[in-house]
Design a protein around this motif. Structure first.
Motif: not given
Length: 247
Positions: A47-66
């Motif tokens: 239940x902790x608050x997430x202030x910042x979320x950063x994402x790296x991905x080599x997956x498809x655009x569809x997977x990243x969006x989801x």
């Protein structure tokens, strides 16, 4: 500030969770539908608050969006993806659009250069693919290689033959073997290790070799050269590309 870093790879979704003033914690889940993976991530964070979320991905655009949509729904924060560009973190990319490198490779280069700002660095990411990238002491990207990773090599051999079966738990050793399936596993490890050692020799040892990726620890144990094992290199690159205080 509570920071959640996510790395969506070809095999697993990995994360680093760091609450303000505390040591980071790590987790991972094998690739599944985005909803299932983010649910596992939510249980980890609680239940902790997430202030910042950063994402790296080599997956498809569809997977990243989801994944981004599910993370936004679970934590009420929009994941931020870095925009690769030459010069960030002191890494200069001249011969190709940094976007074409793959986000994980670029982030690993940023982190490696941050560790050794005045040295040439060789970054080896041993995962689904085995990548090797070189950044000079001046920060200029000198090119790299992309090869099949250990499990990918093993899978290719077993899927291309009728009588060989992929072992449930592969056992790689750098030595000759008698059973065919063990010889294939050992051959994959020996090829990968010899490849890294040969590239190291081209620089007469005047380069820092940094290893990351799921098979990096295994590879490091079987190399006859000095290496720096840094399993969280991509996460460290995210922190350079997207400083939390700027988000």
């Amino acid at each position: 500030m509570n920071t959640l870093d996510i790395d969506a790879g070809n095999t697993r979704l990995k994360w680093r969770w760091q609450m303000s003033g505390q040591e980071p914690k790590y987790g991972a889940v094998i690739n599944q539908p985005a909803e299932v993976m983010v649910e596992a991530l939510h249980k980890f964070v609680g239940d902790s608050v997430v202030d910042v979320c950063r994402l790296s991905s080599v997956r498809s655009r569809e997977v990243v969006d989801e994944v981004c949509q599910k993370v936004l729904g679970a934590f009420s924060v929009q994941p931020r993806l870095p925009d690769p560009a030459s010069g960030i973190g002191g890494v200069i990319v001249n011969e190709v659009d940094p976007l074409r490198l793959g986000l994980d490779r670029w982030l690993a280069m940023l982190a490696a250069k941050g560790l050794y700002p005045s040295r040439a660095v060789m970054i080896v990411d041993a995962g689904t693919a085995l990548t090797l990238d070189i950044v000079g002491a001046d920060g200029v990207f000198q090119g790299g290689f992309i090869c099949p990773g250990l499990s990918t090599m093993l899978r290719a051999m077993t899927e291309s033959t009728d009588l060989l079966v992929m072992p449930e738990v592969p056992e790689f050793r750098r030595m000759p073997a008698f059973p065919s399936i063990q010889a294939i596993q050992n051959g994959a490890l020996s090829m990968a290790a010899a490849f890294v050692e040969r590239e190291f020799e081209r620089f007469d040892g005047d380069i820092c070799v940094i290893l990351c990726g799921g098979d990096a620890a295994l590879l490091a144990e079987n190399l006859g050269i000095p290496v720096d094992y840094r399993p969280e290199l991509v996460f460290d690159g995210l922190a350079i590309a997207l400083p939390a205080e700027d988000l």
